[in-house]
Design a protein around this motif. Sequence first.
Motif, PDB file in Angstrom:
ATOM      1  N   PHE A   1       1.696  23.581  60.647  1.00  0.00           N
ATOM      2  CA  PHE A   1       1.395  22.377  59.870  1.00  0.00           C
ATOM      3  C   PHE A   1       0.133  21.777  60.477  1.00  0.00           C
ATOM      4  N   SER A   2      -0.938  21.748  59.689  1.00  0.00           N
ATOM      5  CA  SER A   2      -2.267  21.476  60.193  1.00  0.00           C
ATOM      6  C   SER A   2      -3.013  20.567  59.225  1.00  0.00           C
ATOM      7  N   ALA A   3      -4.235  20.187  59.606  1.00  0.00           N
ATOM      8  CA  ALA A   3      -5.079  19.370  58.735  1.00  0.00           C
ATOM      9  C   ALA A   3      -6.536  19.749  58.957  1.00  0.00           C
ATOM     10  N   THR A   4      -7.303  19.782  57.881  1.00  0.00           N
ATOM     11  CA  THR A   4      -8.697  20.204  57.967  1.00  0.00           C
ATOM     12  C   THR A   4      -9.552  19.226  58.760  1.00  0.00           C
TER      13      THR A   4
ATOM     14  N   ALA B   1       2.550  14.905  64.599  1.00  0.00           N
ATOM     15  CA  ALA B   1       1.190  15.183  65.069  1.00  0.00           C
ATOM     16  C   ALA B   1       0.781  16.561  64.545  1.00  0.00           C
ATOM     17  N   THR B   2      -0.511  16.773  64.434  1.00  0.00           N
ATOM     18  CA  THR B   2      -1.014  18.084  64.036  1.00  0.00           C
ATOM     19  C   THR B   2      -1.841  18.658  65.171  1.00  0.00           C
ATOM     20  N   PRO B   3      -1.820  19.954  65.346  1.00  0.00           N
ATOM     21  CA  PRO B   3      -0.954  20.898  64.652  1.00  0.00           C
ATOM     22  C   PRO B   3       0.470  20.866  65.209  1.00  0.00           C
ATOM     23  N   THR B   4       1.426  21.193  64.358  1.00  0.00           N
ATOM     24  CA  THR B   4       2.804  21.430  64.774  1.00  0.00           C
ATOM     25  C   THR B   4       3.195  22.804  64.252  1.00  0.00           C
ATOM     26  N   PHE B   5       3.700  23.631  65.144  1.00  0.00           N
ATOM     27  CA  PHE B   5       4.130  24.987  64.822  1.00  0.00           C
ATOM     28  C   PHE B   5       5.653  25.033  64.807  1.00  0.00           C
TER      29      PHE B   5
ATOM     30  N   PHE C   1       6.183  17.438  51.361  1.00  0.00           N
ATOM     31  CA  PHE C   1       6.853  18.553  52.024  1.00  0.00           C
ATOM     32  C   PHE C   1       6.710  18.423  53.540  1.00  0.00           C
ATOM     33  N   SER C   2       5.508  18.115  54.008  1.00  0.00           N
ATOM     34  CA  SER C   2       5.265  17.962  55.443  1.00  0.00           C
ATOM     35  C   SER C   2       6.097  16.822  56.021  1.00  0.00           C
ATOM     36  N   THR C   3       6.192  15.727  55.279  1.00  0.00           N
ATOM     37  CA  THR C   3       7.006  14.594  55.722  1.00  0.00           C
ATOM     38  C   THR C   3       8.457  15.009  55.896  1.00  0.00           C
TER      39      THR C   3
ATOM     40  N   ASP D   1      -1.235  22.696  54.908  1.00  0.00           N
ATOM     41  CA  ASP D   1      -2.095  21.532  55.087  1.00  0.00           C
ATOM     42  C   ASP D   1      -1.240  20.285  54.834  1.00  0.00           C
ATOM     43  N   VAL D   2      -1.101  19.441  55.856  1.00  0.00           N
ATOM     44  CA  VAL D   2      -0.223  18.274  55.743  1.00  0.00           C
ATOM     45  C   VAL D   2      -0.689  17.276  54.690  1.00  0.00           C
TER      46      VAL D   2
END
Length: 136
Positions: A53-56, A99-103, A91-93, A84-85
């Motif tokens: 779970f990541s963000a650009t 926090a990102t990234p979360t694996f 879905f991410s919520t 992409d959160v």
Amino acid sequence: MGNCLHKGNCNDGDSDHHVDFASGNVQIITTLESWNQNIERAKKDSKIVIANFSATWCGPCKMIAPYFSDLSQKHSSIMFLLIDVDELADFSTSWDIKATPTFFFLKDGNEFDRLVGANKSELEKKIAALTDVVPH
């Protein structure tokens, strides 16, 4: 180790720098249907899933993205997914991302481990432990 807690907190100031978040064998998840299809395929193939779970906009996410892609090429017995959160916010919520990234590490669609932050050595250790038990 780096974590981005929310947009604007962790922008590395290099927003024009394009990072390929999903090269190698990383599958980009853009819909809930895509998530469900990949999880079902992983179950059918008895594969462990690592969901990033990541963000650009997140500097640590950009830093670990190429490493995550490299790992996906080295470990074909594991399914690597990228979410992409911002693109799949609801879905991410539902996964309680703080926090990102979360694996997230999943077996049969269920979480059995997680790693928060762009910690390459810890990610590598967790994958090494998996590949000791997952046939190649």
